[in-house]
Design an enzyme around this catalytic site. Structure first.
Site, mmCIF file in Angstrom:
data_model
loop_
_atom_site.group_PDB
_atom_site.id
_atom_site.type_symbol
_atom_site.label_atom_id
_atom_site.label_comp_id
_atom_site.label_asym_id
_atom_site.label_seq_id
_atom_site.Cartn_x
_atom_site.Cartn_y
_atom_site.Cartn_z
ATOM 1 N N GLU A 188 3.229 -8.543 4.219
ATOM 2 C CA GLU A 188 2.087 -8.487 3.314
ATOM 3 C C GLU A 188 2.439 -7.518 2.190
ATOM 4 O O GLU A 188 2.710 -6.342 2.440
ATOM 5 C CB GLU A 188 0.835 -8.006 4.041
ATOM 6 N N ASP A 193 -9.743 -0.256 2.716
ATOM 7 C CA ASP A 193 -8.572 0.517 3.115
ATOM 8 C C ASP A 193 -8.903 1.967 3.403
ATOM 9 O O ASP A 193 -9.756 2.579 2.756
ATOM 10 C CB ASP A 193 -7.504 0.444 2.017
#
Length: 261
Positions: free
Chosen positions: A49, A60
């Site tokens: 990724e 995140d």
């Protein structure tokens, strides 16, 4: 055949559990992206990724947020990232999945983004804040045109009805988030998380699943791999890559050591 579909077709035949890694392009240095990708493939990683840095990454945790900040300060842009990936397109055989937020991709242009992904060798994209209706109505028809897989996420809070709807209208794999929280390494997955893994596994979904968020050691890796096609590691690898000053070989040595503990 799309590289993601090919990978999972092979996985179903062999039963081998997969390992995917996330890193943020442009961190710790602007021009480290190509070297990191080639090193990870050489060290046995099945899928990568590639993080697109963004100033407000809501899903995140602090590790990946910090990586994105560093990358932006280094001057990383989506346009430059595509140039970096295009330069190694013919060398990289494993699937690359772009991971970024909708604001950046919309600014670049959805069709232009999908076309650029294909031109640089990427096989899919994860857009955490893409509403599913917008995916169906606007993004999927364009992505399908370019044979690009848009990967959707599910969490412990996603209803079974919703999961089956996502499974019916997506292709490639489903990203199973281990907990309804931000990214970040965890020491273990408790019984509630493992029950969630087992429940999704028992649904016999059409798409393979990868479990991510919190995988950092042997317990969390094995727990994920027992209940899915494989595992995704992000924050742990980003931390190790930073500690190694961008030396991906050293970071991989330290990651494999950590996954034995």
């Amino acid at each position: 055949m799309n590289k993601i579909n090919k990978l999972y077709a092979e996985q179903r035949e062999t039963g081998r559990k997969l390992l995917s890694l996330y890193f943020c392009a442009g961190c710790p240095t602007l021009e480290s992206t190509a070297d990191v990708i080639k090193t990870l493939e050489r060290r046995g990683i099945d899928m990568i990724e590639v993080g697109i840095p963004f100033s407000d990454p809501l899903a995140d945790g602090p590790v990946i947020q910090s990586a994105g900040t560093v990358a932006l300060k280094n001057g990383q842009t989506l346009t430059h990232l595509f140039e970096q990936l295009r330069s190694i397109k013919d060398e990289v055989k494993i699937p690359l999945v772009m991971m970024g937020y909708l604001n950046v991709i919309m600014h670049y242009g959805i069709e232009r983004f999908c076309q650029s992904c294909v031109e640089c060798g990427a096989s899919g994209a994860i857009i955490p804040d893409l509403p599913f209706k917008d995916y169906l109505d606007e993004v999927k028809p364009i992505a399908d045109k370019y044979d690009l897989r848009i990967i959707m996420m599910i969490t412990p809070e996603t209803s079974e009805e919703r999961i089956r709807f996502i499974d019916e209208h997506t292709d490639g794999f489903i990203y199973m988030v281990s907990s309804a929280s931000i990214t970040g390494a965890q020491n273990n997955f408790d019984e509630a998380k493992q029950e969630y893994f087992r429940h999704i596994n028992s649904m016999n979904l059409r798409n393979p699943r990868m479990i991510g968020f919190g995988i950092s050691n042997k317990q969390t890796l094995e727990s994920a791999q027992q209940n899915a096609a494989g595992a995704i590691i992000g924050s742990k690898f980003v931390t190790l890559l930073n500690e190694a000053n961008g030396d991906a070989e050293k970071a991989m040595d330290n990651l494999y050591a950590a996954l034995e503990q």
